[in-house]
Each structure stands twice: as C-alpha cells, then as structure tokens.
Design a protein around this motif. Structure first.
Motif, PDB file in Angstrom:
ATOM      1  N   VAL A 131     -69.508 -27.815 -38.535  1.00 51.68           N
ATOM      2  CA  VAL A 131     -68.795 -28.855 -39.282  1.00 51.68           C
ATOM      3  C   VAL A 131     -68.246 -29.912 -38.332  1.00 51.68           C
ATOM      4  O   VAL A 131     -68.320 -31.120 -38.615  1.00 51.68           O
ATOM      5  CB  VAL A 131     -67.668 -28.240 -40.129  1.00 51.68           C
ATOM      6  CG1 VAL A 131     -66.801 -29.338 -40.760  1.00 51.68           C
ATOM      7  CG2 VAL A 131     -68.249 -27.346 -41.224  1.00 51.68           C
ATOM      8  N   GLN A 132     -67.712 -29.483 -37.196  1.00 48.79           N
ATOM      9  CA  GLN A 132     -67.210 -30.452 -36.221  1.00 48.79           C
ATOM     10  C   GLN A 132     -68.336 -31.332 -35.697  1.00 48.79           C
ATOM     11  O   GLN A 132     -68.170 -32.558 -35.567  1.00 48.79           O
ATOM     12  CB  GLN A 132     -66.544 -29.723 -35.057  1.00 48.79           C
ATOM     13  CG  GLN A 132     -65.941 -30.659 -34.013  1.00 48.79           C
ATOM     14  CD  GLN A 132     -65.291 -29.915 -32.859  1.00 48.79           C
ATOM     15  OE1 GLN A 132     -65.579 -28.748 -32.624  1.00 48.79           O
ATOM     16  NE2 GLN A 132     -64.415 -30.593 -32.135  1.00 48.79           N
ATOM     17  N   ALA A 133     -69.496 -30.725 -35.407  1.00 47.89           N
ATOM     18  CA  ALA A 133     -70.638 -31.508 -34.940  1.00 47.89           C
ATOM     19  C   ALA A 133     -71.113 -32.480 -36.015  1.00 47.89           C
ATOM     20  O   ALA A 133     -71.473 -33.635 -35.716  1.00 47.89           O
ATOM     21  CB  ALA A 133     -71.775 -30.571 -34.539  1.00 47.89           C
ATOM     22  N   ALA A 134     -71.103 -32.035 -37.257  1.00 50.41           N
ATOM     23  CA  ALA A 134     -71.514 -32.909 -38.359  1.00 50.41           C
ATOM     24  C   ALA A 134     -70.556 -34.073 -38.523  1.00 50.41           C
ATOM     25  O   ALA A 134     -70.969 -35.222 -38.721  1.00 50.41           O
ATOM     26  CB  ALA A 134     -71.589 -32.095 -39.656  1.00 50.41           C
ATOM     27  N   ARG A 135     -69.254 -33.788 -38.419  1.00 51.65           N
ATOM     28  CA  ARG A 135     -68.254 -34.842 -38.554  1.00 51.65           C
ATOM     29  C   ARG A 135     -68.414 -35.886 -37.451  1.00 51.65           C
ATOM     30  O   ARG A 135     -68.399 -37.093 -37.710  1.00 51.65           O
ATOM     31  CB  ARG A 135     -66.851 -34.228 -38.516  1.00 51.65           C
ATOM     32  CG  ARG A 135     -65.703 -35.235 -38.544  1.00 51.65           C
ATOM     33  CD  ARG A 135     -65.697 -36.063 -39.819  1.00 51.65           C
ATOM     34  NE  ARG A 135     -65.582 -35.207 -40.986  1.00 51.65           N
ATOM     35  CZ  ARG A 135     -65.867 -35.600 -42.236  1.00 51.65           C
ATOM     36  NH1 ARG A 135     -66.307 -36.824 -42.470  1.00 51.65           N
ATOM     37  NH2 ARG A 135     -65.733 -34.761 -43.249  1.00 51.65           N
ATOM     38  N   GLN A 136     -68.560 -35.428 -36.240  1.00 50.98           N
ATOM     39  CA  GLN A 136     -68.702 -36.359 -35.119  1.00 50.98           C
ATOM     40  C   GLN A 136     -69.967 -37.187 -35.249  1.00 50.98           C
ATOM     41  O   GLN A 136     -69.958 -38.404 -35.009  1.00 50.98           O
ATOM     42  CB  GLN A 136     -68.701 -35.587 -33.796  1.00 50.98           C
ATOM     43  CG  GLN A 136     -67.352 -34.972 -33.446  1.00 50.98           C
ATOM     44  CD  GLN A 136     -67.409 -34.105 -32.199  1.00 50.98           C
ATOM     45  OE1 GLN A 136     -68.484 -33.759 -31.699  1.00 50.98           O
ATOM     46  NE2 GLN A 136     -66.244 -33.717 -31.694  1.00 50.98           N
ATOM     47  N   ALA A 137     -71.063 -36.535 -35.632  1.00 51.84           N
ATOM     48  CA  ALA A 137     -72.323 -37.260 -35.784  1.00 51.84           C
ATOM     49  C   ALA A 137     -72.248 -38.271 -36.914  1.00 51.84           C
ATOM     50  O   ALA A 137     -72.755 -39.399 -36.795  1.00 51.84           O
ATOM     51  CB  ALA A 137     -73.457 -36.269 -36.038  1.00 51.84           C
ATOM     52  N   PHE A 138     -71.603 -37.881 -38.007  1.00 56.88           N
ATOM     53  CA  PHE A 138     -71.471 -38.819 -39.127  1.00 56.88           C
ATOM     54  C   PHE A 138     -70.622 -40.025 -38.748  1.00 56.88           C
ATOM     55  O   PHE A 138     -71.014 -41.173 -38.983  1.00 56.88           O
ATOM     56  CB  PHE A 138     -70.865 -38.101 -40.334  1.00 56.88           C
ATOM     57  CG  PHE A 138     -70.564 -39.025 -41.483  1.00 56.88           C
ATOM     58  CD1 PHE A 138     -71.588 -39.532 -42.266  1.00 56.88           C
ATOM     59  CD2 PHE A 138     -69.261 -39.415 -41.768  1.00 56.88           C
ATOM     60  CE1 PHE A 138     -71.325 -40.407 -43.317  1.00 56.88           C
ATOM     61  CE2 PHE A 138     -68.984 -40.289 -42.811  1.00 56.88           C
ATOM     62  CZ  PHE A 138     -70.026 -40.783 -43.590  1.00 56.88           C
ATOM     63  N   GLU A 139     -69.471 -39.772 -38.146  1.00 53.63           N
ATOM     64  CA  GLU A 139     -68.557 -40.870 -37.837  1.00 53.63           C
ATOM     65  C   GLU A 139     -69.057 -41.750 -36.696  1.00 53.63           C
ATOM     66  O   GLU A 139     -68.609 -42.901 -36.563  1.00 53.63           O
ATOM     67  CB  GLU A 139     -67.174 -40.311 -37.530  1.00 53.63           C
ATOM     68  CG  GLU A 139     -66.516 -39.688 -38.762  1.00 53.63           C
ATOM     69  CD  GLU A 139     -65.092 -39.221 -38.511  1.00 53.63           C
ATOM     70  OE1 GLU A 139     -64.643 -39.265 -37.340  1.00 53.63           O
ATOM     71  OE2 GLU A 139     -64.437 -38.810 -39.488  1.00 53.63           O
ATOM     72  N   SER A 140     -69.986 -41.254 -35.897  1.00 47.09           N
ATOM     73  CA  SER A 140     -70.545 -42.093 -34.836  1.00 47.09           C
ATOM     74  C   SER A 140     -71.359 -43.248 -35.402  1.00 47.09           C
ATOM     75  O   SER A 140     -71.557 -44.265 -34.739  1.00 47.09           O
ATOM     76  CB  SER A 140     -71.439 -41.244 -33.926  1.00 47.09           C
ATOM     77  OG  SER A 140     -72.682 -40.937 -34.568  1.00 47.09           O
ATOM     78  N   GLY A 141     -71.836 -43.080 -36.638  1.00 49.43           N
ATOM     79  CA  GLY A 141     -72.642 -44.120 -37.271  1.00 49.43           C
ATOM     80  C   GLY A 141     -74.088 -44.131 -36.833  1.00 49.43           C
ATOM     81  O   GLY A 141     -74.872 -44.956 -37.298  1.00 49.43           O
ATOM     82  N   GLU A 142     -74.458 -43.206 -35.949  1.00 53.71           N
ATOM     83  CA  GLU A 142     -75.832 -43.181 -35.446  1.00 53.71           C
ATOM     84  C   GLU A 142     -76.829 -42.970 -36.581  1.00 53.71           C
ATOM     85  O   GLU A 142     -77.971 -43.428 -36.508  1.00 53.71           O
ATOM     86  CB  GLU A 142     -75.972 -42.075 -34.399  1.00 53.71           C
ATOM     87  CG  GLU A 142     -77.306 -42.074 -33.677  1.00 53.71           C
ATOM     88  CD  GLU A 142     -77.399 -41.013 -32.596  1.00 53.71           C
ATOM     89  OE1 GLU A 142     -78.453 -40.934 -31.943  1.00 53.71           O
ATOM     90  OE2 GLU A 142     -76.419 -40.256 -32.423  1.00 53.71           O
ATOM     91  N   TRP A 143     -76.385 -42.284 -37.642  1.00 56.83           N
ATOM     92  CA  TRP A 143     -77.242 -42.087 -38.817  1.00 56.83           C
ATOM     93  C   TRP A 143     -76.714 -42.854 -40.022  1.00 56.83           C
ATOM     94  O   TRP A 143     -77.454 -43.603 -40.660  1.00 56.83           O
ATOM     95  CB  TRP A 143     -77.330 -40.598 -39.151  1.00 56.83           C
ATOM     96  CG  TRP A 143     -78.216 -40.270 -40.317  1.00 56.83           C
ATOM     97  CD1 TRP A 143     -77.836 -39.881 -41.569  1.00 56.83           C
ATOM     98  CD2 TRP A 143     -79.643 -40.306 -40.334  1.00 56.83           C
ATOM     99  NE1 TRP A 143     -78.941 -39.660 -42.360  1.00 56.83           N
ATOM    100  CE2 TRP A 143     -80.070 -39.908 -41.631  1.00 56.83           C
ATOM    101  CE3 TRP A 143     -80.622 -40.632 -39.377  1.00 56.83           C
ATOM    102  CZ2 TRP A 143     -81.419 -39.838 -41.984  1.00 56.83           C
ATOM    103  CZ3 TRP A 143     -81.965 -40.548 -39.737  1.00 56.83           C
ATOM    104  CH2 TRP A 143     -82.354 -40.162 -41.020  1.00 56.83           C
ATOM    105  N   SER A 144     -75.447 -42.714 -40.316  1.00 55.94           N
ATOM    106  CA  SER A 144     -74.880 -43.327 -41.521  1.00 55.94           C
ATOM    107  C   SER A 144     -74.932 -44.848 -41.475  1.00 55.94           C
ATOM    108  O   SER A 144     -75.075 -45.495 -42.521  1.00 55.94           O
ATOM    109  CB  SER A 144     -73.439 -42.858 -41.724  1.00 55.94           C
ATOM    110  OG  SER A 144     -72.639 -43.211 -40.623  1.00 55.94           O
ATOM    111  N   ALA A 145     -74.807 -45.419 -40.283  1.00 56.54           N
ATOM    112  CA  ALA A 145     -74.808 -46.877 -40.157  1.00 56.54           C
ATOM    113  C   ALA A 145     -76.174 -47.427 -39.766  1.00 56.54           C
ATOM    114  O   ALA A 145     -76.316 -48.635 -39.538  1.00 56.54           O
ATOM    115  CB  ALA A 145     -73.758 -47.311 -39.127  1.00 56.54           C
ATOM    116  N   ASP A 194     -78.781 -35.276 -33.489  1.00 54.42           N
ATOM    117  CA  ASP A 194     -78.114 -33.978 -33.413  1.00 54.42           C
ATOM    118  C   ASP A 194     -76.839 -33.986 -34.253  1.00 54.42           C
ATOM    119  O   ASP A 194     -76.079 -34.954 -34.242  1.00 54.42           O
ATOM    120  CB  ASP A 194     -77.755 -33.646 -31.967  1.00 54.42           C
ATOM    121  CG  ASP A 194     -78.982 -33.418 -31.091  1.00 54.42           C
ATOM    122  OD1 ASP A 194     -80.086 -33.300 -31.652  1.00 54.42           O
ATOM    123  OD2 ASP A 194     -78.830 -33.372 -29.854  1.00 54.42           O
ATOM    124  N   GLY A 195     -76.631 -32.919 -34.976  1.00 51.31           N
ATOM    125  CA  GLY A 195     -75.447 -32.801 -35.820  1.00 51.31           C
ATOM    126  C   GLY A 195     -75.648 -33.300 -37.236  1.00 51.31           C
ATOM    127  O   GLY A 195     -74.839 -32.997 -38.119  1.00 51.31           O
TER     128      GLY A 195
END
Length: 496
Positions: A62-76, A213-214
């Motif tokens: 979950v921590q890895a998912a949160r960090q990956a999501f908030e980085s914007g590398e995928w979501s943005a 990743d994540g």
C-alpha cells in the motif's frame, strides 16, 4: 496453431511456476516465511508453494502504491501514453497465451480450450479495450453564470485493491485492473488462495509493458489478506468479486475503516425460463446444459434454475438429458474436454452435499449425481434435479457447481414470480417466439442481465456486468466500470 493433448501434457512438465508476491516492482516471499500449497484439482499434485502475505506485505504494498500514485508517473501520464502502455500489456498477455492458459488450467481445473479461447483471450481484450477508451472520455463544461467557467472532471481515486475470485481468475482480475489502471490508479490485486498463479505471472508482464513499479502489485494470500486490504486506512477503493457472504464482510470492513469506495459483484441463482412458445426446444435444452455445466457450473451467472412450462416439460427434459451427455468431465489438458475438475476439495464436498440435500428433500434425479475420479481428481458428473417445489434448498441457494434445478410452472406470471423470488438478481433468460412477451418478461425480471432466446451471450466489453439485490452493486465492463475508479470534481473559475 492449436496444440494437441500430448503437447499440452509435455508443456505442463516444463512449466516454471512463480509463487512469490509482487511488491514495488519485485517478486518477494512473505517476510515471516508463510506459504500455502497450490494444488492441481485434476490430479491432487502440488504445483508450487505460494507466498501468504500478511500485514507487513500489505503495508509495504500500500505504501508503494501510494508513493507511485502520488508521484504522477502513471496518474499524470498523458492519456494517450498510458493507453499505449496498456496496449503493450494486452499484447504481452496474448504473446504468453499458452503459458497463462496452462497456469490457469493446472491451477483451477478449467479445460485448456476454454482458458485459451475465453479466459486469457478475454483478459487481453479487456485490457486493450480500456486502453483504447482512455483518451476517448472527456469531462464537461457546465452551463453556469457567464461570469464563471464551470468544469466537471474525473480524477483517479488513488490506491485500488482488487480482491478477485477463483472461477475466472485472470478474466475477473482484468475486469478490475483494466479500468482501474486506465483511470490512472495504482492497483493491488489479491487473487484467491485457490487460484493465484496467473495474477502472479501477470505482474511481471505489467512491468515489462512499462507500467511503473508500485502501480501494479500482487498479494497472494487467504481471506485474512483481503480483510487487511479492506480495513487499510490508505486504500481508497476496494473491488471484490465473490460470494455474497464475503462481500458483506468486505463492505463492513470498508465502512469501519476509512469508508473507502466499495464495489461488489456477488452471487447468483439465475433463472432460465422456457415458455411454451419457445422457438426451438432442442436448442433451448442444449443451451440450458451449457448454461449450468460450462466451467463446471462455477459461474455466478450459471443458469442454475430452469423454469419450464408444464406443456413442454417432457420434451425439454428428453432433449436436456441428451445434451448433458456431452458434458462428461475429463482431463482439463485434453482440448476435447468440455468439463474439467472442481477447483478444490472444499468446493467438491460442498457440491456433493447439495446433491445429498436435493435427494433428501425429495427432488427427483434427472441425470448425474455422482462423483467421478479420474486419476484421483475432483470431478463431478453433470447433474440435474426435477424439483416439485421452488423452495427446496437446491432451488434457492447458490451451489456453484454442475447441479441444475428444474422447476415447473403453468403461467407466465407464475414463472416471473418464481424467478424473482430470490435474494439474488444477477442474470436471467427467457425463451419465447413472441417479441412483446420477450420485452414484457425482460422488464419484469429483476436482474442485471437478461438474455432472450440465448444464454451467456455478449462477451463484448460494451455491456456493463453486475446485479440487482444481493448480487452486488456497481458494474464491471463498459465505460460504466471506469466511473467506479474515478472521483468527480467540480471546478468553478470566476472571470475577472
């Protein structure tokens, strides 16, 4: 080119199976060393030891998912770019079709012809469909005061946990992670402990496709692992397919934690109504057999209740018994096998207990009713009962096996009443030659999907899938599924 029975047997001996979790871009064992055996239900052999993820693995993922999501590398990422990566993911699923099909067949006992043509092919199609939809969906400009600009947009929810079932492991998983990834979320897949193999393999393909990743992780484990995800305060959404009883527990845990978005696709006891003006009784009988015996009856949409009009009952049952002969179980690795093994001993014993209940409550056995043991596997004959009453246990409870209840009716109104007298409302069907009757009955049936003169048609991703009543909420498939994995935002800008 289609493979032969000996070729599939040979490939099975050469298959390398990964049993570890996939967290933050890497395969890893459970930190406490816990694992469980993955058993081939067709012969009882152990395929692999699978990591049993606990609280530490859940928290790390979950921590890895949160960090990956908030980085914007995928979501943005630009929608077109995100779509290209998902298309590559779909292409890799197709390239690995033989391997994934074999993993699925060995893991859960499904016939290899079905895992290739339906399960794996359907998963690739699902991922590709949502990849192509990403840059086709826009927001809205709301009609507001001229001094304002009003925008309505959709944003990814964040961290999505997908707890998926064992009856269609790779396909049902794709119905969750396909739209969730397309919407820009980070996804954690928790496969059933009965069927973890394809999800674990998919994780490596996702990384190879370019998913960061994540963003796509897999946590095998039992019910406790799913409960940890449902209770986790940093999971924003949980999507579940499985039994109604477990779905209620997940909903309660989601509410008791952070009120995470909760989407549930649950059980069914679907009625298949054969009216006296059925256009083709033999076709209806063949279809009814497929509706309950396909996938060993391990389907939430299985046509487990046939409601047949008294005037045509005898001719229907004669045709049905003939059709049932084509569903005798066999080795799942044989491309000619129509029905394979029951997923595990627990389900096998459960199905046989319902056969006993049917006999004890006075139902008349039409065909089957016995276990068959091919090389010590878990096989059950295609079974059907003629039920004098619609309130028998086998007529009301979801069996999730190759057991059909046949119920007689005299009027259309009676058929509708019996069909709707259920806690479930996932699917239904009606057979009639009259167009008005087809429309009227379809409208009256309380079900998320209604088929007319067919059953289980419509594999197209354009159709939403889900149920009424205790068959769940939300929908898989179609653009409606993407709505489940996004939040609506209103933005109002005041002009100078």
């Amino acid at each position: 080119m289609a493979r032969s029975y000996p070729e599939w047997q040979q490939l099975a001996t050469e298959l390398e199976i990964e049993g570890r979790a996939f967290i933050a871009g890497e395969y890893s064992a459970a930190q406490d060393g816990r694992s469980f055996a993955c058993i081939n239900p067709a012969n009882g052999q152990t395929l692999a030891q699978i990591a049993w993820c606990g609280q530490r693995e859940v928290d790390t993922a979950v921590q890895a998912a949160r960090q990956a999501f908030e980085s914007g590398e995928w979501s943005a990422l630009a929608p077109l770019a995100r779509g290209r990566i998902l298309k590559r993911f779909a292409a890799l699923i197709r390239e690995c079709s033989d391997e994934l099909s074999l993993l699925e067949t060995l893991d859960v006992g499904k016939p290899i012809a079905d895992t290739q043509s339906v399960d794996v092919a359907g998963a690739a199609y699902c991922v590709e469909w949502f990849a192509e939809a990403i840059d086709k969906i826009g927001g809205e400009v709301a009609p507001v005061d001229p001094k304002l600009v009003g925008l309505v947009t959709r944003e990814a929810i964040g961290v999505v946990a997908a707890v998926v079932p064992w009856n269609f492991p790779i396909l049902m998983a794709s119905w969750k992670f396909g739209p969730a990834l397309a919407a820009g979320n980070a996804v954690i897949v928790k496969p059933s402990e009965k069927s973890p193999l394809t999800a674990i393999r998919l994780a490596a393909l996702a990384k190879e496709a370019g998913i960061p990743d994540g963003i796509f992780q897999v946590l095998p484990g039992a019910g406790d692992t799913g409960k940890m995800l449902a209770l986790h305060m940093d999971v924003d959404c949980i999507a579940f397919t499985g039994s109604t009883a477990v779905g209620k527990l997940i909903a309660a845990d989601a509410a008791a934690s952070n009120l995470k978005r909760t989407w549930l696709e649950l059980g069914g006891k679907s009625p298949n109504i054969i009216l006296p003006d059925c256009p083709d009784i033999k076709k209806a009988a063949r279809t009814a057999a497929a509706a309950i015996f396909y996938n060993m009856g391990e389907m939430c949409t299985a046509g487990s209740r046939v409601l047949v009009h008294r005037d045509i009952k005898d001719s229907f049952l004669a045709a049905f018994k003939e059709a049932a002969q084509g569903w005798q179980p066999g080795d799942p690795l044989n491309p000619d096998t129509a029905m394979g093994a029951i997923v595990d001993r627990i389900q096998y014993d459960k199905v046989l207990s319902y056969v006993d209940k049917g006999l004890n409550e006075g139902a008349t056995l039409i065909c089957g009713g016995k276990a068959t043991h091919l090389e010590q596997g878990l096989f059950i004959e295609p079974t059907a009962f003629d039920c004098a009453r619609a309130d028998l246990t086998i007529c009301r409870e979801e069996i999730f096996g190759p057991v059909l209840s046949v119920i007689t009716f005299d009027t259309v109104e009676e058929a509708i009443r019996i069909a709707n007298d259920s806690e479930y409302g996932l699917a239904a069907a009606v057979w009639t030659s009259d167009l008005s009757t087809a429309h009227k009955v379809s409208r009256a049936l309380r079900a998320g999907t209604v088929w007319v003169n067919c059953y289980d048609e419509g594999g197209d991703m354009n159709f939403p899938f889900g149920g009424f009543k205790q068959s769940g909420n939300g929908r898989d498939k179609s653009l409606h599924a993407m709505e489940k994995y996004s939040e609506l935002k209103s933005t109002l800008i005041k002009l100078g």
